[in-house]
Structure formats: structure tokens, C-alpha cells
Design an enzyme around this catalytic site. Structure first.
Site, short mmCIF file in Angstrom:
data_model
loop_
_atom_site.label_atom_id
_atom_site.label_comp_id
_atom_site.label_asym_id
_atom_site.label_seq_id
_atom_site.Cartn_x
_atom_site.Cartn_y
_atom_site.Cartn_z
N ASP A 14 0.91 -1.16 0.12
CA ASP A 14 0.03 -0.19 0.03
C ASP A 14 0.93 1.08 0.11
O ASP A 14 2.01 1.31 0.80
CB ASP A 14 -1.00 0.08 0.99
CG ASP A 14 -1.84 1.02 1.17
OD1 ASP A 14 -2.46 1.38 0.02
OD2 ASP A 14 -2.37 1.50 2.20
N GLU A 108 -1.82 -1.33 -6.00
CA GLU A 108 -2.80 -0.86 -6.64
C GLU A 108 -2.31 -0.24 -8.23
O GLU A 108 -1.32 0.25 -7.94
CB GLU A 108 -3.42 0.26 -5.94
CG GLU A 108 -4.31 -0.12 -4.79
CD GLU A 108 -4.49 1.20 -3.66
OE1 GLU A 108 -5.48 1.00 -3.28
OE2 GLU A 108 -3.50 1.63 -3.20
N CYS A 180 -12.04 -5.37 14.35
CA CYS A 180 -13.15 -6.00 13.47
C CYS A 180 -14.19 -6.31 14.52
O CYS A 180 -13.96 -7.18 15.52
CB CYS A 180 -12.63 -7.23 12.58
SG CYS A 180 -13.77 -8.23 11.83
N CYS A 183 -14.43 -10.81 14.32
CA CYS A 183 -13.55 -11.74 14.81
C CYS A 183 -12.47 -10.94 15.65
O CYS A 183 -11.45 -11.63 16.30
CB CYS A 183 -12.41 -12.27 13.60
SG CYS A 183 -11.58 -10.82 12.80
N ASP A 190 -3.26 0.65 7.65
CA ASP A 190 -2.40 0.59 6.34
C ASP A 190 -1.92 -1.08 6.15
O ASP A 190 -1.85 -1.67 5.11
CB ASP A 190 -1.23 1.41 6.52
CG ASP A 190 -1.58 2.97 6.53
OD1 ASP A 190 -2.77 3.03 5.86
OD2 ASP A 190 -1.15 3.74 7.06
ZN ZN Z 1 -12.69 -9.88 11.18
#
Ligand code: ZN
Length: 208
Positions: A14, A108, A180, A183, A190
Site C-alpha cells: 500500500d 494498486e 473488527c 473476529c 495500512d
Molecule cells: Zn474480522
């Protein structure tokens, strides 16, 4: 050019401003530390240059005959050259390092990223650096028998949890870390993005 030995390693990259490159390995390659200092100096000297330009105009002197202006012009050009030389050196070392250590490099496509089209110096230099970095990676990959996979920016690399694939909401740029909700992995924005770029690149490569 001789092929480099295979490492059986793939990496996602990235691109950023503070960190030039963030790798899916967790490495963050900071942009040149001296850069800001030199850029500040460049800005200062450029301001001086435009003042001298205006002075010469006011006094109806030709620029070619205005010694102060010419002296300053050379000074600015030298600082600029110094920035460019150091940048080239830095990008050469970084691209070689990545090509040596990885066989497949996912990133990218800058053409779809919407580069900063503005006149801010730091950002315009970042634009040029990214383009030059990608270019170096590409020709070195060719030289040394490695592979580059580019993908468009439409892919929302910063929103997806790289561990469970959960698509979280949009993350504004000031959110550098997040957890998250599915999870419970705590992510560096990044590094998570570069992991997603790697996974998506490998997926697309297989689909071909
Ligand atoms: Zn997750």
C-alpha cells in the site's frame, strides 16, 4: 539481466505519504526523514526567488541581467536536484529490496487511484515518487524474473478485515487503527489494507 533466486514469497504493497510503502509483511517504510527539512528550505528559497522576480520586474530589469535573481534561481535548482537525487537513491534501494525478497508483488494501479492533483509541494512530490517507485518495481521485476500484479482502486482495501473478510463501514483517513466487530482482530489500517491487496492480487492472478 540475471534472474534472482525465487523466494516463494508474495507481498502486498500500500502506498502512502508518511510511510512511502506499507507491506503486508507488517513493514512500514518511512518516507525520507530529511525530506521535510529540505522541502521547507526549498519553499523558503522559492519565495525569495519570486520576490526577486517581482523586484526585477518593478525596476524594469531583464531577468538575465538581474544577478540576484540568477543567483537565487541556481540555489533553488540545486536544492531541487538534491531532493530528486536522494529520492531516486531511496526508491532504487527500496524497489531492489522488495524484488529481492518477493516473487509476486501486488499493488494498486496508480492510474485509478486519483492522484492528488494539487500544487502542494509535498503531495506533488509524493505523486512523482509513487509513479517512479512503481516504474522501478516493474522494470526490475522484468530484469530479475519476478511478477507484478496491479489492481484498480475500486477495491475497498481499507474496509475489509483481512482476517475474516468482514466488510466493515467506511473508514475516514483519521482512523489509523480499528477492531473488527466479527473476529475482534485489532488492525493497523495500512497493514490491513496491504494484506487485502495481497489476497486480492493473488485471487485475480489465479482467475486468469
Ligand atoms: Zn474480522
Amino acid at each position: 539481466m540475471q534472474e534472482l533466486p525465487k523466494t516463494n514469497s508474495s507481498v502486498g504493497i500500500d502506498l502512502g505519504i508518511k510511510d512511502m510503502a506499507i507491506l503486508s509483511t507488517g513493514e512500514k517504510i518511512e518516507n525520507l526523514k530529511f525530506r521535510k527539512q529540505l522541502e521547507d528550505k526549498l519553499r523558503r528559497e522559492q519565495r525569495k526567488l519570486s520576490k526577486r522576480f517581482l523586484n526585477a520586474k518593478k525596476e524594469n530589469r531583464k531577468l538575465s541581467e538581474s544577478k540576484n535573481y540568477q543567483k537565487q534561481r541556481i540555489k533553488v535548482a540545486k536544492i531541487y536536484e538534491k531532493i530528486m537525487n536522494r529520492r531516486t537513491d531511496f526508491l532504487n534501494k527500496l524497489s531492489t529490496y522488495i524484488i529481492k525478497n518477493h516473487d509476486i508483488i501486488c499493488m494498486e494501479d496508480l492510474n485509478t487511484r486519483g492522484l492528488f492533483h494539487n500544487h502542494k509541494l509535498a503531495k506533488s512530490i509524493a505523486d512523482v515518487s509513487w509513479a517512479s517507485f512503481v516504474n522501478k518495481l516493474e522494470y526490475k521485476a522484468k530484469w530479475y524474473g519476478k511478477e507484478i500484479i496491479k489492481m484498480d482502486r475500486l477495491y475497498p482495501s481499507s474496509r475489509i478485515c483481512s482476517v475474516c473478510g468482514n466488510r466493515d463501514g467506511k473508514k475516514t483517513l483519521d482512523i489509523r487503527e480499528w477492531t473488527c466487530p466479527v473476529c475482534h482482530t485489532h488492525h493497523d489500517r495500512d497493514i490491513n489494507a496491504s494484506k487485502n491487496i495481497l489476497a486480492e492480487g493473488l485471487r485475480r492472478r489465479q482467475a486468469i
